[in-house]
Each structure stands twice: as C-alpha cells, then as structure tokens.
Scaffold this motif. Structure first.
Motif, PDB file in Angstrom:
ATOM      1  N   THR A  61      66.841  -1.513  78.624  1.00 11.52           N
ATOM      2  CA  THR A  61      66.433  -2.924  78.494  1.00 11.52           C
ATOM      3  C   THR A  61      65.222  -3.095  77.574  1.00 11.52           C
ATOM      4  OG1 THR A  61      65.140  -2.656  80.506  1.00 11.52           O
ATOM      5  CG2 THR A  61      67.324  -3.612  80.762  1.00 11.52           C
ATOM      6  N   GLY A  62      64.463  -2.045  77.378  1.00 11.48           N
ATOM      7  CA  GLY A  62      63.230  -2.144  76.592  1.00 11.48           C
ATOM      8  C   GLY A  62      63.452  -2.038  75.098  1.00 11.48           C
ATOM      9  N   ASP A  63      64.463  -1.282  74.678  1.00  9.63           N
ATOM     10  CA  ASP A  63      64.716  -1.107  73.243  1.00  9.63           C
ATOM     11  C   ASP A  63      65.709  -2.175  72.793  1.00  9.63           C
ATOM     12  OD1 ASP A  63      64.742   1.548  71.062  1.00  9.63           O
ATOM     13  OD2 ASP A  63      66.198  -0.099  70.811  1.00  9.63           O
ATOM     14  N   PRO A  64      65.318  -3.002  71.809  1.00  6.57           N
ATOM     15  CA  PRO A  64      66.201  -4.116  71.412  1.00  6.57           C
ATOM     16  C   PRO A  64      67.569  -3.660  70.917  1.00  6.57           C
ATOM     17  CG  PRO A  64      64.314  -3.875  69.914  1.00  6.57           C
ATOM     18  CD  PRO A  64      64.053  -2.989  71.071  1.00  6.57           C
ATOM     19  N   ALA A  88      73.214   3.902  68.635  1.00  5.92           N
ATOM     20  CA  ALA A  88      72.505   3.819  69.930  1.00  5.92           C
ATOM     21  C   ALA A  88      72.240   5.226  70.472  1.00  5.92           C
ATOM     22  CB  ALA A  88      73.347   3.011  70.918  1.00  5.92           C
ATOM     23  N   TYR A  89      73.212   6.081  70.273  1.00  6.33           N
ATOM     24  CA  TYR A  89      73.057   7.447  70.790  1.00  6.33           C
ATOM     25  C   TYR A  89      71.938   8.193  70.052  1.00  6.33           C
ATOM     26  CZ  TYR A  89      74.441  11.794  73.036  1.00  6.33           C
ATOM     27  OH  TYR A  89      74.448  12.918  73.787  1.00  6.33           O
ATOM     28  N   GLN A  90      71.785   7.888  68.763  1.00  2.65           N
ATOM     29  CA  GLN A  90      70.694   8.494  67.988  1.00  2.65           C
ATOM     30  C   GLN A  90      69.335   8.118  68.580  1.00  2.65           C
ATOM     31  OE1 GLN A  90      70.346  10.740  65.550  1.00  2.65           O
ATOM     32  NE2 GLN A  90      72.541  11.095  65.896  1.00  2.65           N
ATOM     33  N   ILE A  91      69.235   6.850  68.988  1.00  2.00           N
ATOM     34  CA  ILE A  91      67.968   6.383  69.592  1.00  2.00           C
ATOM     35  C   ILE A  91      67.669   7.214  70.846  1.00  2.00           C
ATOM     36  CG2 ILE A  91      66.852   4.422  70.748  1.00  2.00           C
ATOM     37  CD1 ILE A  91      68.552   2.604  68.892  1.00  2.00           C
ATOM     38  N   ILE A  92      68.715   7.470  71.619  1.00  2.00           N
ATOM     39  CA  ILE A  92      68.542   8.256  72.868  1.00  2.00           C
ATOM     40  C   ILE A  92      68.109   9.688  72.547  1.00  2.00           C
ATOM     41  CG2 ILE A  92      69.854   9.307  74.758  1.00  2.00           C
ATOM     42  CD1 ILE A  92      71.444   6.650  74.804  1.00  2.00           C
ATOM     43  N   LEU A  93      68.740  10.265  71.539  1.00  2.00           N
ATOM     44  CA  LEU A  93      68.396  11.657  71.173  1.00  2.00           C
ATOM     45  C   LEU A  93      66.936  11.753  70.740  1.00  2.00           C
ATOM     46  CD1 LEU A  93      71.574  12.909  69.252  1.00  2.00           C
ATOM     47  CD2 LEU A  93      70.870  13.440  71.589  1.00  2.00           C
ATOM     48  N   GLU A  94      66.498  10.767  69.944  1.00  2.00           N
ATOM     49  CA  GLU A  94      65.095  10.787  69.507  1.00  2.00           C
ATOM     50  C   GLU A  94      64.149  10.667  70.700  1.00  2.00           C
ATOM     51  OE1 GLU A  94      64.542   7.743  66.545  1.00  2.00           O
ATOM     52  OE2 GLU A  94      66.140   8.613  65.306  1.00  2.00           O
ATOM     53  N   HIS A  95      64.547   9.808  71.635  1.00  2.00           N
ATOM     54  CA  HIS A  95      63.737   9.619  72.834  1.00  2.00           C
ATOM     55  C   HIS A  95      63.655  10.936  73.631  1.00  2.00           C
ATOM     56  CE1 HIS A  95      61.986   7.568  76.253  1.00  2.00           C
ATOM     57  NE2 HIS A  95      62.905   8.136  77.037  1.00  2.00           N
ATOM     58  N   GLU A  96      64.771  11.600  73.759  1.00  2.00           N
ATOM     59  CA  GLU A  96      64.817  12.873  74.493  1.00  2.00           C
ATOM     60  C   GLU A  96      63.960  13.936  73.819  1.00  2.00           C
ATOM     61  OE1 GLU A  96      66.779  14.307  77.437  1.00  2.00           O
ATOM     62  OE2 GLU A  96      65.946  12.307  77.720  1.00  2.00           O
ATOM     63  N   ALA A  97      64.032  13.954  72.469  1.00  2.00           N
ATOM     64  CA  ALA A  97      63.255  14.946  71.709  1.00  2.00           C
ATOM     65  C   ALA A  97      61.758  14.768  71.964  1.00  2.00           C
ATOM     66  CB  ALA A  97      63.563  14.807  70.222  1.00  2.00           C
ATOM     67  N   LYS A  98      61.350  13.511  71.989  1.00  9.07           N
ATOM     68  CA  LYS A  98      59.934  13.232  72.252  1.00  9.07           C
ATOM     69  C   LYS A  98      59.540  13.746  73.631  1.00  9.07           C
ATOM     70  CE  LYS A  98      59.364   9.091  69.501  1.00  9.07           C
ATOM     71  NZ  LYS A  98      59.443   7.631  69.591  1.00  9.07           N
ATOM     72  N   LEU A  99      60.400  13.495  74.604  1.00 10.02           N
ATOM     73  CA  LEU A  99      60.110  13.940  75.972  1.00 10.02           C
ATOM     74  C   LEU A  99      59.954  15.463  76.044  1.00 10.02           C
ATOM     75  CD1 LEU A  99      62.406  11.832  78.326  1.00 10.02           C
ATOM     76  CD2 LEU A  99      59.939  11.788  78.151  1.00 10.02           C
ATOM     77  N   HIS A 100      60.846  16.159  75.340  1.00  8.48           N
ATOM     78  CA  HIS A 100      60.786  17.631  75.339  1.00  8.48           C
ATOM     79  C   HIS A 100      59.484  18.146  74.767  1.00  8.48           C
ATOM     80  CE1 HIS A 100      64.483  19.077  76.978  1.00  8.48           C
ATOM     81  NE2 HIS A 100      65.166  18.169  76.313  1.00  8.48           N
ATOM     82  N   LEU A 101      59.003  17.450  73.725  1.00  4.85           N
ATOM     83  CA  LEU A 101      57.770  17.903  73.075  1.00  4.85           C
ATOM     84  C   LEU A 101      56.561  17.793  73.995  1.00  4.85           C
ATOM     85  CD1 LEU A 101      58.183  16.518  69.455  1.00  4.85           C
ATOM     86  CD2 LEU A 101      58.069  18.901  70.152  1.00  4.85           C
TER      87      LEU A 101
END
Lengths: 621, 265
Positions: A61-64, A88-101
């Motif tokens: 809901t937060g990402d437009p 949309a899936y790319q946005i999720i992957l980037e988000h996941e990558a940040k979390l891993h870091l």
C-alpha cells in the motif's frame, strides 16, 4: 533429574541386563532424527508477487507502483499484464536486496556446515519438553549402563548385587556431575566428548577390577579420579574444529591407557596403604592437564608422543601421577592452584634431552625419564631441605640429562662393525633400562648426589658404562654387569667422588674404572674359552669385580701409589691356580681374593703362600 | 543330586534365553539407529546430486523399515520400536517420490498411526505427530509438482483483451487443482490443533515452518486465481467466452478454516 534416581536406574540396569537393552532401545528411538521438509515448486512471477504483497501489506500500500495494482481489501492483484507484473516484481527484489544488506548474516564458514541439512529439513527430538530428561546426565547414565552391560556379558562375576563392579559404577554415577560445568549451557560441544571420556574411564576401572581380584575402589577415590584426571581431559578440548579433531585423535589413543594407568595406581594404592586417601584431585589435575596440554604442543616439528612413543608417554604420565599421589604438595602452588607448568616443563625438558640422544628415544627413553621423575619426585622433600633454591623438576631434568648422556656416551661409541663396544653389544633395551634403574635406585638413597650443579650421577653412569664398554671378550653376561653396576653405584653413592671421580669428561682415569678395566684385562688375557679351564669369567669374575669395588671404598693408599696392584695380585693368583688346579677351584680363588684384596689395596703387600694355604685349608676344613 | 542338576540346567537355559533376548534387543536398537542414519544420509547427501539413485536406495530403506515394523507391531513391548520403523518407512517412501510406492506409503502410515492411537497419551510425540503429517505433505507435494499449479498462471493474460480457449481451459484446471489441494491444507492445519505441539519446541518449529509454507503456497495460488478471475470479469463483462467461475466462488476457494495456529506466529 535426581541423581539418586539415575543411580537406582543404573543399578537396576546392571541387575537385569534386559533393562539395559531397553534403555539402549529407548535411546535409539528417542534421539534426535532428521525430518525432511516439504518441497513445493516455486511459483510464476505473478504467484510470487501475490505472495509477497499478501504478506507485506505495508509495502503493497505504501509504494504507488504497487498499490496501483493491489486490492488491499481482497488481497488480490488487479492485473495479469506480464510487463506490469515484472516491473512490480523488480520493486520487490530491490526492497529485498536492501533488507539483506542491513541484516547481519551468519558468517560463511559456519553457515556452510549446516546449510545442506537446513535446506532439506530439521533434526527433531522425540519428546515434549516436560517429558525430556537433561541430556548430558542421561547420556552419561546410558553410557555407564551400556558399559556395565558389556561386562555383565564378559565377566558376570564382577557385577552381581552389591559387587565391586556395581559399587564402582554407582560411584561413577554419583560423581559424574563433576564433569558438567556449573553453567551447563557452556558444556556445548563437550557433552558428547565428556560422555566418551567417562566411558573410557569406567571401562578402565572395571578392567582393573577384573584383573585384580582384591581391588576395591571407594566413592571418594572415584570422585577424586573424575575431578582430577577425567575432568582435565574434557576441559582441555580445544574450541576450534581443526584442533578438536587432532585432540580427539590423541585422546582416542591415550585416554584409555591413561585411565588404566590411573586405576593401576589406585589399585596399588588401596592395596599398599589400605584406608589412605587417594592423592589430591588438584595434584592429579595438574599432572593430567599438563600431560594432555603438552601432548598437543609441537616442538622441533613433533610432539612429545613422537619422542617417547604412545606407550612411553603413558609411562611418563603414570610416573607423574605416582609422584602426585605420593607427594601432592609438589604440584600445588601456595594459593592452592595446580602447578600445571611444572609437569609440562618436565615433559618438554625430557623430550628435549632425548631428542639430543636419539639412541634412547621411544619407550626406553620414556621409561628412563619416568624413573628419574619417580626417584627425584619422591626425594623432593629431602632435596628441598638440602637446597631450597633448586626446584625438584629442574633437578629431575638435570638428572635425566646426566643419565642419558652417561649412557649415550658409551652406546654411541661403535666398533668397526658399527656395533656398540664391549658388553653393550648384548644389551637389550630392557637391560639398559634395568641398568639405569639399579643405579638410580642406589642414587636415591643418597639424595645429596642429586642437584642441578652436581654431576655424580653422570660420573657413576658414565664410569660404569666406560668399564662395560671395555668388556670386549664378553666375559660377563648383561645381567652380571647389571649386578656389578648395582654394587658400583651403591659404593659410589656411599663414597661420593671417590670411585668415579667428579669429572664426567675423563671417566677413563677414575679409580673404579681403572681397576675394573685392569681386572677385565687380566681376565681377557687369560681367556681362551672354557675348555682351557681358566677360572676368571662369568660368576667368578663378577664376584671378583664386586669384591674389588667394595674394597675400593676402604683404604686404597697402596693402590694410589701403584695403580697396577690389583692386576698384579690377580695375575699371581691365576698363576698359582693354573699351576695347582687341584688346590685352586674357582671358589678357592675367590675366597683368597676376597680375603686379601682389602689389605693389598691398603698396604700393597701380596699374600704369601702360607697365608693363601691357610685360607684354602680353612675353606676345605 | 539329579534334581539339583536339572535346576541348574533350567537356570542356565533361562539365563541364555534372557541373554539372547538382550542381544537381539541391542541389535535391533543398533539397527534402528543405523537405518535412521542411512535415511538422513540419503536425503541430505545423495538425493540433491543423484535423485534417481536416491529414490532406489530410499525405497530399499523403506522396505527394510516396513518389514521390521511389521515384525514388531504384534509385540506389546516392541510397539515403540515398530512406530519408529513406520516413521522411517513413511519418510523414505515419501522422499523416494516414486508413484508406485504410494500404496506402501499409505499402508505404513495407517499402521503407524493406528499403533499411536492405541498407545494414547503414551505414544511417542515426534514419531506420532509426524505420521499424521506425512500423507498430507506427500499429497500436497505430489499434486503441486504434477500439475505445476504455481506456474500455470504464466500462460494467462486477460489484460490483452483476449481470452483464448487455452487460457479458459487452464483456468478451469487451476480451479480443479485448488479444489483438490484445499482439503490437504485443511488436514495439515487440523494436525496443528494437537496440544503436544505447545510443549515440543522441535516438533512445533518443524510443523510451523512446513504448515506456513504449505498455506503460503496455497494462498498465493488461490489469491492469484481469484485476482485473475476478477480481471477476466472486468475485461469480459458479458462473460464471453464463458469461464464458469464467479469471483465469489474463486474467493471462497481461498478461504481456509482456522489458518496457521497462533503458536506459529
């Protein structure tokens, strides 16, 4: 878990072998086993996106870009357009990558070990928490029962009701908690190891009972043994896996014999000093810790095991334990702490000495070192009284160095065939050891000869060895030489410096060596094999040498002026014996020699025919 | 004298019989440990690199465990061992992945579960809980892998304004597969109502991880299906071509009774 219950359980197990088997069966069923995980196929991008947005509402809901395709009320994606779904899936992957870091991960090495198993499933124990016994105690109890059962099958007599074996196992059960640290959680990887070491010691204890029908071990003895000997072995388990592997190999090879050595000493102790307490666990711990630490150390490309051999290091360990039992105070510091460094230095010092004398490496050198430790250790109080500035372990190291140097000097002198000279040709390792033992035994009776700056021991050993190397005709057997060495050491110990001088470098000139050599010279010159009826060899020669050595402790004024006196006396007797074979047998010859050697050495006058006849007739009468 | 001798002989025979029984019990316990270890080795080490060979070996382990369990199940004092062997057999049949052993998997699981039920509160926690899970786990895996359910959506895109007959067929297949999958998920969730999980951390963790994965996998597919049905109805309001599935029907498939237990959250 109540220890009493465990003990009762073990007793019951031993009394009924079936119960023990049941216990083992229980272990087989209840231990942790692997349960595999579900393996579900990964979904298409759309399915993965659906899953991610369902479980991450905030992002959905937060990402437009995501909220545009997401129905939060029904948790549904509102498009099937592949391009939009991929974006949309790319946005999720980037988000996941940040979390891993930002997440701190497990280090690669430790993760690798578990990775395979974690990926496939989990190890799961059988029972719920309230029905699970404390694992360390139960494992050890199971081990005790298992080993008890082995002995029930092989030797039922030692494990009847209230038998010695049962009492021993109960003593182990009562005291096994000594192996578990106060903070049980810190036990960790040591749990299985402790279990194994405990088993090794129980086996050794039951073995000692089987081989010694009169041995009985008290609870307190086992308590001290577990705390003083077993626990240091467990505690010395290194932290790193590589070192652990090496240490476990060493323990596999040495813990069994070490335990046997400890029980042998304990059995001897209870037999010899019935009722006496079995040493002090701090002293035993000091020796054991030092031993198991030192066997891991590497010096000059090898460990002490390489120098002494496995059998040899155990002999040394047993010697250390023996001293710790007899004189525990030697291994305990003023603040009541164990003096671990002391025995380590003794071990490494002995190894260094024997490295320098390769002929004496292995079990022979280890046994020599062990004898020195025993002799010096047991005389330590006297040594300290004589010279409080000389630590006994340094004295021991010095004595070992003197013994090995004294023996090696003779052993390293080789004849044209590359063999040791003289009597050493026929010496076995056991006889060499016995030679060292008889000399040390005599030396022990004069502790004043032991010291860092004293060299009598080396002088005696080197002197005796020098004399033995002169027996080219092998006139005496090895055992006869050992007897002579014993007498020589006894007299030398009683008359320090007199028989063998004080210079270890010039033994050839020492009084005893000169005389022994001259006697051997006479015997050798007249030696033509037994058929010639020459009487000076074997037992007779041994008696002559013993007589002359004993006489050397008396008045030797004439000998000092005429070093050939003994030779002249012997030649005279042999000539007479040769001319009158009916009158002189070997017994008569010795009788005359022993009667007059003292006066010959003192005043230089050889006995007249009349005096000789008197002795011979007296003997005949 | 003769009487004494005969008593001695009887005593010796009894001792030997006891000794033999003990040895057999110890041997069986060792075999149980060895079989369990072999099962783990095959799953963890062999299967990832050589699934074909692993399937054959796992079938052999399963057959061995099944025969041991069958031999033991009739002996009252050996039931716990029998259950352990049934657990091994069920695991091995499941992980072999061979369709021809499905009947064997059902047989060992049923037999093991029956023994657990007979023991009531004394049943071994882990083995009996696992035996309840293995059939729905195996069924779920088999169904999802054979139908390729999570990947069937790749070929569907109603946003392009075209609803091909192939897309309609695929949607119907997805619908059927979800209907078949739902009871398996419900069974898995029902197992989670067992109170034993509350005080068995190891088994609880195992169950939660797998139940959560199973539910997530199902929900993702069912949610995607509901969303896709919705897109279809948005793009094709006149229901031509007919899909035959309403949005409400699609959403209803997604609803699970109970859900993952609270102790998993």
């Amino acid at each position: 878990m109540n220890p009493t219950l465990i003990i009762l359980g073990i007793q019951a197990t031993l009394r009924a072998a079936q119960a023990g088997a049941d216990l083992y069966g229980e272990h087989a069923r209840d231990r942790k086993v692997f349960l595999p995980d579900l393996e579900l196929p990964p979904g298409s991008t759309l399915v993965k996106l659906q899953h991610y947005l369902t479980t991450n509402s905030q992002l959905a809901t937060g990402d437009p870009n995501l909220s545009a395709i997401w129905d939060e009320e029904h948790k549904e994606i509102t498009t099937t357009d592949p391009e939009i779904v991929e974006a949309a899936y790319q946005i999720i992957l980037e988000h996941e990558a940040k979390l891993h870091l930002v997440q701190s991960g497990k280090d690669e090495t430790s993760a690798r070990t578990d990775a395979k198993m974690i990926a496939a499933g989990r190890m799961v124990e059988q029972w719920r928490e309230e029905r699970t016994p404390p694992s360390a105690m139960i494992r050890m109890a199971l081990t005790l029962a298992d080993i008890g059962l082995e002995f029930v099958v092989s030797d039922p007599s030692i494990l009847g009701v209230s038998s010695r074996g049962e009492k021993l196992i109960v003593a182990f059960a009562k005291n096994m908690s000594a192996l578990i640290p106060d903070h049980a959680a810190a036990f960790g990887a040591s749990t299985n190891f402790a279990d194994r070491v405990l088993g090794i010691f129980l086996r050794a204890g039951l073995g000692a009972l089987v081989s010694n029908a009169s041995a009985v071990f008290k609870d307190e003895d086992i308590a001290r043994l577990l705390k003083g000997v077993t626990k240091p072995i467990v505690q010395a388990l290194p932290k790193s896996i590589e070192e652990q592997i090496r240490y476990r190999d060493l323990v596999d090879a040495l813990a069994g014999p070490s335990a046997e050595a400890a029980f042998r000493l304990l059995a001897e102790n209870t037999e010899t000093y019935l009722g006496k307490d079995f040493a002090n666990d701090t002293a035993l711990g000091a020796v054991t810790s030092a031993f198991f630490e030192e066997i891991q150390a590497t010096t000059h490309g090898g460990s002490i095991v390489d120098v002494f051999s496995e059998q040899g290091v155990i002999r040394l360990y047993q010697a250390g334990l023996g001293v710790a039992m007899e004189r525990p105070g030697l291994f305990i510091g003023e603040d009541n702490s164990p003096k671990i460094k002391l025995f380590r230095e003794l071990l490494s010092g002995a190894a260094g000495t024997l490295r320098a004398n390769p002929r004496l490496k292995g079990p022979l050198g280890a046994s020599l070192a062990a004898m020195v430790v025993e002799v010096v250790g047991n005389n330590a109080p006297s040594l300290l009284r004589l010279n409080s500035n000389e630590p006994w372990e340094q004295v021991a190291a010095t004595v070992l160095q003197q013994v090995t140097t004294g023996l090696a000097g003779a052993l390293n002198k080789l004849d044209a065939d590359g063999l040791p000279k003289g009597a050493f040709k026929c010496f076995s390792d056991g006889q060499l050891l016995e030679l060292g033992r008889v000399i040390l035994k005599q030396v022990a009776q004069t502790p004043g000869m032991l010291g860092i700056k004293r060299s009598e021991v080396q002088s005696i050993i080197a002197g005796v060895a020098e004399a033995m190397a002169g027996d080219d005709n092998l006139l005496l057997s090895s055992d006869e030489w050992i007897e002579i060495a014993s007498v020589a050491a006894q007299k030398a110990a009683a008359n320090p410096g007199r028989l063998f001088g004080l210079s270890a470098d010039n033994q050839g000139g020492a009084l005893a060596v000169t005389v022994i050599k001259s006697v051997l010279g006479v015997a050798g010159n007249t030696w033509g094999g037994r058929s010639d009826r020459r009487p000076l060899f074997g037992e007779t020669l041994e008696s002559a040498l013993e007589a002359v050595i004993k006489a050397l402790a008396g008045n030797v004024t004439a000998l000092a002026q005429n070093p050939d006196l003994v030779e002249q006396f012997l030649r005279m007797l042999l000539t007479k014996a040769s001319a009158n074979p009916d009158k002189f047998g070997s017994d008569g010859l010795m009788e005359v020699f022993q009667t007059f050697i003292g006066s010959v050495l003192a005043n230089g006058s050889l006995p007249s025919d009349q005096e000789i006849n008197q002795v011979l007739f007296r003997k005949g009468a | 004298m003769e009487k004494l001798a005969s008593r001695l002989v009887i005593g010796v025979i009894l001792f030997l019989l006891t000794a033999c029984a003990t040895v057999k019990d110890v041997q069986r316990a060792s075999d149980l440990i060895r079989t369990d270890n072999e099962l783990t080795r095959l799953i963890v080490e062999v299967r990832p690199s050589d699934p074909t060979a692993a399937a054959i070996y796992l079938s052999a382990v399963a057959a061995h465990a099944k025969s041991e369990a069958t031999a033991l199940k009739g002996h009252q004092d050996k039931i716990l061992d029998a259950i352990a062997y049934y657990r091994i057999a069920a695991t091995a049949y499941w992980r072999s992945g061979r369709t021809e052993v499905v009947n064997d998997l059902f047989e060992v699981t049923d037999n093991g579960t029956k023994l657990c039920s007979d023991l009531g509160q004394n049943a071994p926690d882990r083995d009996c809980l696992f035996l309840q899970l293995v059939i729905p786990f195996a069924g779920l895996e088999s169904l999802l892998n054979q139908t390729g359910l999570p990947n069937l959506f790749k070929s569907i895109n109603f946003n392009d304004g075209i609803a091909s007959s192939s897309e309609i067929d695929t949607m119907r297949r997805i619908h059927q597969t979800l209907i078949q999958t739902k009871p398996l998920i419900q069974t898995i969730l029902a197992v989670g109502e067992d109170n034993r999980f509350l005080s068995h951390p190891g088994m609880r963790e195992y169950y939660c991880r797998n139940a959560t994965n199973a539910v997530a996998s199902y929900d993702s597919c069912a949610g995607t299906f509901a969303g896709t049905v919705r897109v279809f109805h948005d793009k094709f309001p006149d229901h031509k071509p007919p899909l035959g599935i309403t949005i409400d029907e699609a959403r209803e498939i997604r609803n699970l009774k109970g859900g993952v237990p609270d102790f998993c959250r």
